[in-house]
Write a protein that holds these residues in place. Sequence first.
Motif, PDB file in Angstrom:
ATOM      1  N   LEU A  50     -75.710 -52.293  95.003  1.00 49.70           N
ATOM      2  CA  LEU A  50     -74.748 -51.443  94.306  1.00 49.70           C
ATOM      3  C   LEU A  50     -73.462 -51.392  95.120  1.00 49.70           C
ATOM      4  CD1 LEU A  50     -73.946 -49.375  92.106  1.00 49.70           C
ATOM      5  CD2 LEU A  50     -74.964 -47.589  93.561  1.00 49.70           C
ATOM      6  N   THR A  51     -72.361 -51.803  94.501  1.00 48.00           N
ATOM      7  CA  THR A  51     -71.060 -51.792  95.171  1.00 48.00           C
ATOM      8  C   THR A  51     -70.100 -50.886  94.422  1.00 48.00           C
ATOM      9  OG1 THR A  51     -71.319 -54.037  96.035  1.00 48.00           O
ATOM     10  CG2 THR A  51     -69.069 -53.177  95.880  1.00 48.00           C
ATOM     11  N   PHE A  52     -69.499 -49.964  95.156  1.00 46.37           N
ATOM     12  CA  PHE A  52     -68.439 -49.135  94.607  1.00 46.37           C
ATOM     13  C   PHE A  52     -67.095 -49.758  94.984  1.00 46.37           C
ATOM     14  CE2 PHE A  52     -71.892 -46.011  95.204  1.00 46.37           C
ATOM     15  CZ  PHE A  52     -71.992 -45.556  93.892  1.00 46.37           C
ATOM     16  N   PHE A  53     -66.178 -49.746  94.037  1.00 49.64           N
ATOM     17  CA  PHE A  53     -64.839 -50.245  94.334  1.00 49.64           C
ATOM     18  C   PHE A  53     -63.838 -49.346  93.630  1.00 49.64           C
ATOM     19  CE2 PHE A  53     -65.886 -52.141  90.303  1.00 49.64           C
ATOM     20  CZ  PHE A  53     -64.685 -52.213  89.605  1.00 49.64           C
ATOM     21  N   HIS A  54     -62.583 -49.466  94.041  1.00 50.98           N
ATOM     22  CA  HIS A  54     -61.511 -48.703  93.402  1.00 50.98           C
ATOM     23  C   HIS A  54     -60.244 -49.545  93.395  1.00 50.98           C
ATOM     24  CE1 HIS A  54     -60.355 -47.992  97.550  1.00 50.98           C
ATOM     25  NE2 HIS A  54     -61.473 -47.332  97.774  1.00 50.98           N
ATOM     26  N   LYS A  55     -59.215 -48.997  92.865  1.00 50.11           N
ATOM     27  CA  LYS A  55     -57.944 -49.707  92.696  1.00 50.11           C
ATOM     28  C   LYS A  55     -57.422 -50.283  93.997  1.00 50.11           C
ATOM     29  CE  LYS A  55     -53.125 -48.656  91.415  1.00 50.11           C
ATOM     30  NZ  LYS A  55     -52.204 -47.584  90.936  1.00 50.11           N
ATOM     31  N   TRP A  56     -57.772 -49.659  95.136  1.00 55.87           N
ATOM     32  CA  TRP A  56     -57.202 -50.052  96.421  1.00 55.87           C
ATOM     33  C   TRP A  56     -58.196 -50.816  97.283  1.00 55.87           C
ATOM     34  CZ3 TRP A  56     -57.394 -45.194  94.260  1.00 55.87           C
ATOM     35  CH2 TRP A  56     -56.217 -44.774  93.631  1.00 55.87           C
ATOM     36  N   SER A  57     -59.331 -51.213  96.719  1.00 57.79           N
ATOM     37  CA  SER A  57     -60.316 -51.998  97.470  1.00 57.79           C
ATOM     38  C   SER A  57     -59.767 -53.394  97.750  1.00 57.79           C
ATOM     39  CB  SER A  57     -61.625 -52.117  96.681  1.00 57.79           C
ATOM     40  OG  SER A  57     -62.222 -50.857  96.487  1.00 57.79           O
ATOM     41  N   TRP A  58     -60.224 -53.981  98.855  1.00 58.03           N
ATOM     42  CA  TRP A  58     -59.827 -55.359  99.157  1.00 58.03           C
ATOM     43  C   TRP A  58     -60.464 -56.308  98.141  1.00 58.03           C
ATOM     44  CZ3 TRP A  58     -55.981 -54.754 102.114  1.00 58.03           C
ATOM     45  CH2 TRP A  58     -55.996 -54.008 103.300  1.00 58.03           C
ATOM     46  N   PRO A  59     -59.681 -57.018  97.339  1.00 57.73           N
ATOM     47  CA  PRO A  59     -60.282 -57.901  96.320  1.00 57.73           C
ATOM     48  C   PRO A  59     -61.051 -59.073  96.919  1.00 57.73           C
ATOM     49  CG  PRO A  59     -57.882 -58.185  96.406  1.00 57.73           C
ATOM     50  CD  PRO A  59     -58.205 -56.982  97.248  1.00 57.73           C
ATOM     51  N   GLU A  60     -60.578 -59.594  98.052  1.00 60.73           N
ATOM     52  CA  GLU A  60     -61.260 -60.736  98.671  1.00 60.73           C
ATOM     53  C   GLU A  60     -62.668 -60.370  99.118  1.00 60.73           C
ATOM     54  OE1 GLU A  60     -56.833 -61.327  99.282  1.00 60.73           O
ATOM     55  OE2 GLU A  60     -58.261 -59.668  99.411  1.00 60.73           O
ATOM     56  N   VAL A  61     -62.822 -59.171  99.663  1.00 59.10           N
ATOM     57  CA  VAL A  61     -64.135 -58.717 100.131  1.00 59.10           C
ATOM     58  C   VAL A  61     -65.085 -58.544  98.944  1.00 59.10           C
ATOM     59  CG1 VAL A  61     -65.379 -56.846 101.288  1.00 59.10           C
ATOM     60  CG2 VAL A  61     -63.146 -57.602 102.164  1.00 59.10           C
ATOM     61  N   LEU A  62     -64.575 -57.999  97.853  1.00 61.53           N
ATOM     62  CA  LEU A  62     -65.392 -57.807  96.663  1.00 61.53           C
ATOM     63  C   LEU A  62     -65.866 -59.149  96.103  1.00 61.53           C
ATOM     64  CD1 LEU A  62     -66.558 -55.802  94.610  1.00 61.53           C
ATOM     65  CD2 LEU A  62     -64.418 -55.988  93.327  1.00 61.53           C
ATOM     66  N   ARG A  63     -64.961 -60.110  96.058  1.00 61.36           N
ATOM     67  CA  ARG A  63     -65.337 -61.438  95.538  1.00 61.36           C
ATOM     68  C   ARG A  63     -66.376 -62.096  96.437  1.00 61.36           C
ATOM     69  NH1 ARG A  63     -59.701 -61.744  93.984  1.00 61.36           N
ATOM     70  NH2 ARG A  63     -59.165 -62.742  95.961  1.00 61.36           N
ATOM     71  N   TRP A  64     -66.195 -61.976  97.765  1.00 62.95           N
ATOM     72  CA  TRP A  64     -67.177 -62.577  98.673  1.00 62.95           C
ATOM     73  C   TRP A  64     -68.549 -61.939  98.467  1.00 62.95           C
ATOM     74  CZ3 TRP A  64     -70.715 -61.035 102.189  1.00 62.95           C
ATOM     75  CH2 TRP A  64     -71.310 -62.041 102.962  1.00 62.95           C
ATOM     76  N   GLY A  65     -68.579 -60.616  98.341  1.00 57.49           N
ATOM     77  CA  GLY A  65     -69.844 -59.918  98.163  1.00 57.49           C
ATOM     78  C   GLY A  65     -70.572 -60.349  96.899  1.00 57.49           C
ATOM     79  N   MET A  66     -69.815 -60.576  95.836  1.00 56.89           N
ATOM     80  CA  MET A  66     -70.428 -61.014  94.587  1.00 56.89           C
ATOM     81  C   MET A  66     -71.035 -62.411  94.739  1.00 56.89           C
ATOM     82  SD  MET A  66     -67.459 -59.581  92.026  1.00 56.89           S
ATOM     83  CE  MET A  66     -68.172 -60.256  90.520  1.00 56.89           C
ATOM     84  N   LYS A  67     -70.369 -63.275  95.482  1.00 59.51           N
ATOM     85  CA  LYS A  67     -70.911 -64.621  95.734  1.00 59.51           C
ATOM     86  C   LYS A  67     -72.177 -64.547  96.586  1.00 59.51           C
ATOM     87  CE  LYS A  67     -66.485 -67.079  95.431  1.00 59.51           C
ATOM     88  NZ  LYS A  67     -65.474 -67.881  96.182  1.00 59.51           N
ATOM     89  N   PHE A  68     -72.161 -63.628  97.560  1.00 62.55           N
ATOM     90  CA  PHE A  68     -73.308 -63.511  98.459  1.00 62.55           C
ATOM     91  C   PHE A  68     -74.550 -63.026  97.715  1.00 62.55           C
ATOM     92  CE2 PHE A  68     -75.799 -60.993 101.583  1.00 62.55           C
ATOM     93  CZ  PHE A  68     -76.160 -62.034 102.432  1.00 62.55           C
ATOM     94  N   THR A  69     -74.408 -61.992  96.898  1.00 64.76           N
ATOM     95  CA  THR A  69     -75.572 -61.494  96.165  1.00 64.76           C
ATOM     96  C   THR A  69     -76.077 -62.533  95.170  1.00 64.76           C
ATOM     97  OG1 THR A  69     -74.099 -60.368  94.582  1.00 64.76           O
ATOM     98  CG2 THR A  69     -74.949 -59.069  96.423  1.00 64.76           C
ATOM     99  N   LYS A  70     -75.160 -63.304  94.606  1.00 69.01           N
ATOM    100  CA  LYS A  70     -75.571 -64.370  93.693  1.00 69.01           C
ATOM    101  C   LYS A  70     -76.388 -65.425  94.429  1.00 69.01           C
ATOM    102  CE  LYS A  70     -73.775 -67.656  90.281  1.00 69.01           C
ATOM    103  NZ  LYS A  70     -72.558 -68.187  89.612  1.00 69.01           N
ATOM    104  N   SER A  71     -75.971 -65.737  95.670  1.00 70.00           N
ATOM    105  CA  SER A  71     -76.690 -66.741  96.456  1.00 70.00           C
ATOM    106  C   SER A  71     -78.106 -66.288  96.795  1.00 70.00           C
ATOM    107  CB  SER A  71     -75.924 -67.060  97.746  1.00 70.00           C
ATOM    108  OG  SER A  71     -75.999 -65.977  98.676  1.00 70.00           O
ATOM    109  N   LEU A  72     -78.303 -64.963  96.880  1.00 68.36           N
ATOM    110  CA  LEU A  72     -79.633 -64.414  97.150  1.00 68.36           C
ATOM    111  C   LEU A  72     -80.438 -64.168  95.880  1.00 68.36           C
ATOM    112  CD1 LEU A  72     -78.899 -61.724  99.915  1.00 68.36           C
ATOM    113  CD2 LEU A  72     -79.872 -63.999 100.228  1.00 68.36           C
ATOM    114  N   ASN A  73     -79.794 -64.381  94.728  1.00 71.37           N
ATOM    115  CA  ASN A  73     -80.410 -64.093  93.436  1.00 71.37           C
ATOM    116  C   ASN A  73     -80.797 -62.614  93.349  1.00 71.37           C
ATOM    117  OD1 ASN A  73     -81.313 -64.743  90.838  1.00 71.37           O
ATOM    118  ND2 ASN A  73     -83.404 -65.126  91.546  1.00 71.37           N
ATOM    119  N   VAL A  74     -79.850 -61.770  93.764  1.00 73.79           N
ATOM    120  CA  VAL A  74     -80.046 -60.321  93.754  1.00 73.79           C
ATOM    121  C   VAL A  74     -79.186 -59.706  92.657  1.00 73.79           C
ATOM    122  CG1 VAL A  74     -79.537 -58.195  95.025  1.00 73.79           C
ATOM    123  CG2 VAL A  74     -80.689 -60.088  96.176  1.00 73.79           C
TER     124      VAL A  74
END
Length: 261
Positions: A50-74
């Motif tokens: 579960l990831t919380f984000f807001h208007k001021w979150s770092w977009p690069e970090v969010l994108r990396w996290g989405m790739k990482f969870t996908k790689s784990l099939n989570v």
Amino acid sequence: MMEQVIKDVREFGEKTGIINKRVLVLYSGGIDSSVTLYVLKKAGFKVSALTFFHKWSWPEVLRWGMKFTKSLNVEHYLIDITDALLRRAVGRKGPICIHCKKVMLENAKWFALNNNFSYLAKGDNANDKIIGTLLDQCPGDIRLCEIPKIGIPIFRPLVKYKADFIQKLADEAKIKPYRMYEHGRRRQWREGCPLQYIDEEERITPELMDLAFRVNYEVSKIARKRKVRISVRVPSFEVMCWDCNDEVIEEVRKALASMGT
């Protein structure tokens, strides 16, 4: 090292029965939460992120996290807390992280309960333990806290390991989160979001939140290029930097001037 940690966490999960329940990891995309998610997945837990984000979150970090969870099939849930954060923080003094954490924990608890998760998991390590805090007063093994006040059991599988050991686990598993090269709160890598650099004595406003993001996003480009860690407080524009020389500081000041700050 990683193999032994996975074994230990699996044995703890089997002993407590957690391994048979659904576990929701509060996932920021940083080292601690990424290693936590990796270990739980490899240990055979029924884990989601579960990831919380807001208007001021770092977009690069969010994108990396989405790739990482996908790689784990989570399974990975994303929740936008912009409106909730504005309601909670605007008009109050900082640090804004206090207000943001309350928003996230409240939403995480209700999301977990409403979606049939039995436990919330956090990426705390041994360096995060603070004498007197609620989670560290849990009787028995502090990896599992079931204090009723929290509303849902909290599982901290890596809380007995120090930050430098967590980094070694990440290196072994080739987990390399995207870093913004923030100054951070401590000498270790501990990044978050640019809103933490609003001066604590200031009343929080949407304009200051926008400024904190805009200024720190720009200086992060310099930090990544120079391989140093830089952040700027607003509205004081105090420059904070690890290992910076005069040349780097001057480059930062020129960047700020070009932004009209």
